[in-house]
Scaffold this motif. Structure first.
Motif, PDB file in Angstrom:
ATOM      1  N   SER A   1       3.384  47.757  10.468  1.00  0.00           N
ATOM      2  CA  SER A   1       1.838  47.844  10.463  1.00  0.00           C
ATOM      3  C   SER A   1       0.923  46.705   9.821  1.00  0.00           C
ATOM      4  O   SER A   1       0.123  46.255  10.234  1.00  0.00           O
ATOM      5  N   SER A   2       1.610  46.637   8.656  1.00  0.00           N
ATOM      6  CA  SER A   2       0.875  45.388   7.731  1.00  0.00           C
ATOM      7  C   SER A   2       1.128  44.084   8.117  1.00  0.00           C
ATOM      8  O   SER A   2       0.608  43.218   7.733  1.00  0.00           O
TER       9      SER A   2
ATOM     10  N   ILE B   1      -2.209  57.613  10.552  1.00  0.00           N
ATOM     11  CA  ILE B   1      -2.420  56.673   9.749  1.00  0.00           C
ATOM     12  C   ILE B   1      -2.022  55.285  10.879  1.00  0.00           C
ATOM     13  O   ILE B   1      -2.891  54.557  10.934  1.00  0.00           O
TER      14      ILE B   1
ATOM     15  N   SER C   1      -4.340  52.316  12.131  1.00  0.00           N
ATOM     16  CA  SER C   1      -4.257  50.952  12.552  1.00  0.00           C
ATOM     17  C   SER C   1      -4.738  50.402  13.754  1.00  0.00           C
ATOM     18  O   SER C   1      -5.379  49.188  13.826  1.00  0.00           O
TER      19      SER C   1
ATOM     20  N   LYS D   1      -2.943  49.568   4.290  1.00  0.00           N
ATOM     21  CA  LYS D   1      -2.279  50.289   5.236  1.00  0.00           C
ATOM     22  C   LYS D   1      -0.829  50.501   4.675  1.00  0.00           C
ATOM     23  O   LYS D   1      -0.112  51.856   4.815  1.00  0.00           O
TER      24      LYS D   1
ATOM     25  N   HIS E   1      -6.259  45.048   5.088  1.00  0.00           N
ATOM     26  CA  HIS E   1      -5.898  45.842   5.911  1.00  0.00           C
ATOM     27  C   HIS E   1      -3.993  46.319   5.599  1.00  0.00           C
ATOM     28  O   HIS E   1      -3.688  47.092   5.396  1.00  0.00           O
TER      29      HIS E   1
END
Lengths: 110, 521
Positions: free
Chosen positions: B254-255, B312, B316, B349, B345
């Protein structure tokens, strides 16, 4: 372009995983054909030195062929990966339909 | 030529070769090599950043010393070095934060495979950041996809394999479109190096010929990268992939992975097409609309979710929406806000994913909200970390999220048509964010109780939790102190510090991004 469209919609819409992979390959091949077409110049030869180096005018543009080769390598490895994933899923759930697999998974959790 | 100029190349090659090296090592040594490589790459990128700031101009490193139109090039400016250093830091913290889960969830004989994937992922991210050649970028996009797929499916169960298949299908659609876009652009310009393409594109735009093919090429590349970074209508693969994979995979995916694609898109906007041509085309309006839709729909989906990891993940989607909305504004301020949001972010995240795993540990590995009551008391540090992450996502002052929201609204003010929709969407999505994050925070700090409740909004839950009675801890619920999980605790503390630092001290970073964007053009 038409081939690309066929491949793209196949990859997106087909439920069957194998057909999706075929769609992917059609899409990639379409792109390579497009590249090869653009690299070809009428009446010239492939850029391979046979009898001494001739003038620049004698050869077609070699870069698109290089790109196509790289692209083919990439698509072969990606296809292999997709096929192995498909085998895994088939062994576990005995179906090739992605939606069916999702419903099976939900049942498993309950 | 200064020696530091070799550093971007060194860091790419280092991470590339550590992959095959790990395949002959055992799990433990592979892990050590991997951590060492990440740290080294971080240090090298930091050195590059320092060097570029000192000289004040970007440098180009020609691979194999072939001159410009033929050779392959690496280009490093402030923004590139900053992103590379930042990615290394986040990746290190993600790997540290998920160490124990990885060792539990992955078979012992396959441990080293995981580290190979992470090494390759780092290599492809660094190459995406530094490369100056579009086709090289495409090849590394594919490497990135394959290694990300490996990260998803390393935890072997039906869920993750299915998630990996879905991820592959969407990603392949994306990279197919990207490749076709590249071919169009190559046809139009006859170059593959970004700077040369930019010159030709300007010439084409000035001559007034081939406008439509140019637009098609821009569209194809934008859509391709948008699919790969999970912009709203193409986000269906994301919740499964982030929700079921092991913790450090989810945090890294995600990051970092989606951010790598976004950074490539920024590079294409600035270095390939040229910002004025891009902001003059109609593509940005499309990105703007989808960005706003993503912001709202992602949050709505997150509210409906009963699973903390998937919540979560949906959040995103909303955050990616913010970033594309910033692109869609079509101004330099919008771009700065977007890039800052990429960084903020990324930091937040991954903190949330690591903290959520800590909370789940304290609640018998359950991932559903109904089992999480009072987890913040059982694992205090994870509770605090989750709260910090949530506050930052909602955009409370002092934390990272606030600054990027501030910049988004500043960028929107003064834009004739898009000001109102942007501000309204920001307000709505902030409220939605607050609803689902505060719901969770209240939940983890409320006392334990046995009855299951179905409250939908924060208020009703709050009332119900007031009446709950403390009960003895059921099986699997345990207290977790900092000492039991020192590595994870350290990672979480560092993440919290990073977040607060981004929130309180953002000027130098914004300054760097501004300079970096100037260097781009």
């Amino acid at each position: 372009m038409i081939l690309f469209g066929i491949g793209f919609s196949n990859l997106l819409l087909q439920k069957n995983l194998i057909k999706k992979i075929i769609g992917l390959n059609i899409m990639d091949t379409a792109t390579y054909l497009f590249l090869a077409l653009k690299g070809y110049i009428d009446g010239r030869k492939a850029p391979v030195v046979v009898d001494g180096i001739q003038s620049v005018e004698a050869y077609v543009n070699p870069i698109p062929s290089g790109l196509v080769l790289t692209g083919i390598v990439v698509s072969v490895s990606v296809t292999a990966l997709m096929l192995s994933l498909t085998i895994r899923l088939y062994r576990r759930y005995h179906t090739l339909d992605l939606d069916e697999i999702s419903t099976l998974l939900k049942k498993e959790e309950k | 030529m200064d020696f530091i100029r070799n550093f971007p190349f060194f860091s790419i090659v280092l991470s590339l070769f550590s992959g095959p090296l790990s395949s002959i090592l055992g799990g433990k040594w592979a892990k050590r090599v991997n951590l060492a490589v990440i740290v080294l790459c971080g240090v090298l990128s930091g050195a590059v950043l320092w060097y570029v700031r000192r000289t004040g101009e970007a440098f180009v490193y020609t691979m194999g010393h072939f001159p410009a139109p033929w050779g392959n090039e690496i280009r490093a400016g402030i923004l590139e070095a900053l992103m590379a250093a930042f990615f290394c830091v986040i990746m290190l913290l993600c790997m540290l934060g998920g160490t124990r889960e990885r060792e539990e969830e992955i078979e012992a004989s396959k441990q080293n495979l995981y580290y190979i994937m992470v090494d390759l992922l780092l290599c492809s991210l660094l190459a995406l950041i530094y490369t100056n050649d579009l086709f090289t970028a495409y090849v590394f996009v594919e490497i990135n996809t394959i290694s990300a797929c490996g990260l998803i499916m390393i935890k072997q169960n039906g869920r993750t394999i299915e998630a990996a298949t879905r991820y592959m299908i969407m990603s392949l659609l994306g990279s197919g479109l990207l490749l076709l876009g590249l071919c169009f652009l190559y046809d139009l310009t006859g170059h593959l190096l970004m700077s040369n393409i930019q010159e030709s594109v300007h010439a084409i735009a000035a001559s007034g010929q081939y406008q439509r093919p140019l637009l098609v090429a821009i569209c194809l590349m934008c859509v391709g990268l948008a699919i790969k970074s999970a912009l709203f209508p193409f986000h269906t693969w994301l919740p499964d992939a982030y929700g079921y994979s092991t913790v450090s995979s989810a945090a890294i995916l995600s990051s970092l992975v989606s951010k790598g694609y976004i950074f490539l898109l920024v590079k294409i906007f600035y270095r390939v097409i040229g910002f004025d041509i891009f902001s003059g085309s109609k593509v940005i309006h499309v990105l703007f609309v989808f960005g706003i839709a993503g912001m709202i729909m992602g949050s709505v989906d997150a509210i409906r979710e009963s699973d903390i990891r998937r919540m979560i993940a949906y959040s995103s989607v909303a955050q990616i929406g913010y970033i594309y909305m910033g692109f869609g504004l079509g101004t330099t301020e919008g771009m700065i806000a977007s890039i800052y949001h990429v960084i903020c972010h990324g930091a937040t995240k991954s903190l949330l994913f690591v903290a959520a795993s800590g909370i789940m540990d304290a609640s018998g590995k359950s991932r559903y909200f109904k089992d999480l009551d009072g987890a913040g008391h059982r694992n205090r540090l994870a509770g605090v970390a989750f709260t910090v992450g949530s506050l930052s996502m909602v955009g409370v002052p002092m934390f990272a999220g606030f600054i990027s929201k501030l910049f988004f609204s500043q960028a929107a003010v003064g834009h004739a048509i898009k000001m109102l929709p942007t501000l309204i969407a920001l307000a709505i999505s902030t409220i939605l964010n607050a609803v689902y994050f505060m719901k969770t925070v209240i939940r983890i700090y409320s006392p334990m109780k046995t009855p299951v409740m179905d409250g939908k909004t924060a208020e009703t839950e709050n009332q119900e939790t007031m009446s709950g009675n403390p009960a003895p801890l059921p099986e699997g619920y345990r207290e977790i102190t900092v000492r039991q999980q020192p590595i994870k605790a350290a990672a979480m503390i560092l993440f919290i510090l990073l977040n607060i630092m981004l929130g309180l001290n953002s000027e130098p970073l914004i300054g760097l991004i501004e300079q970096g964007l100037e260097m781009f053009s």
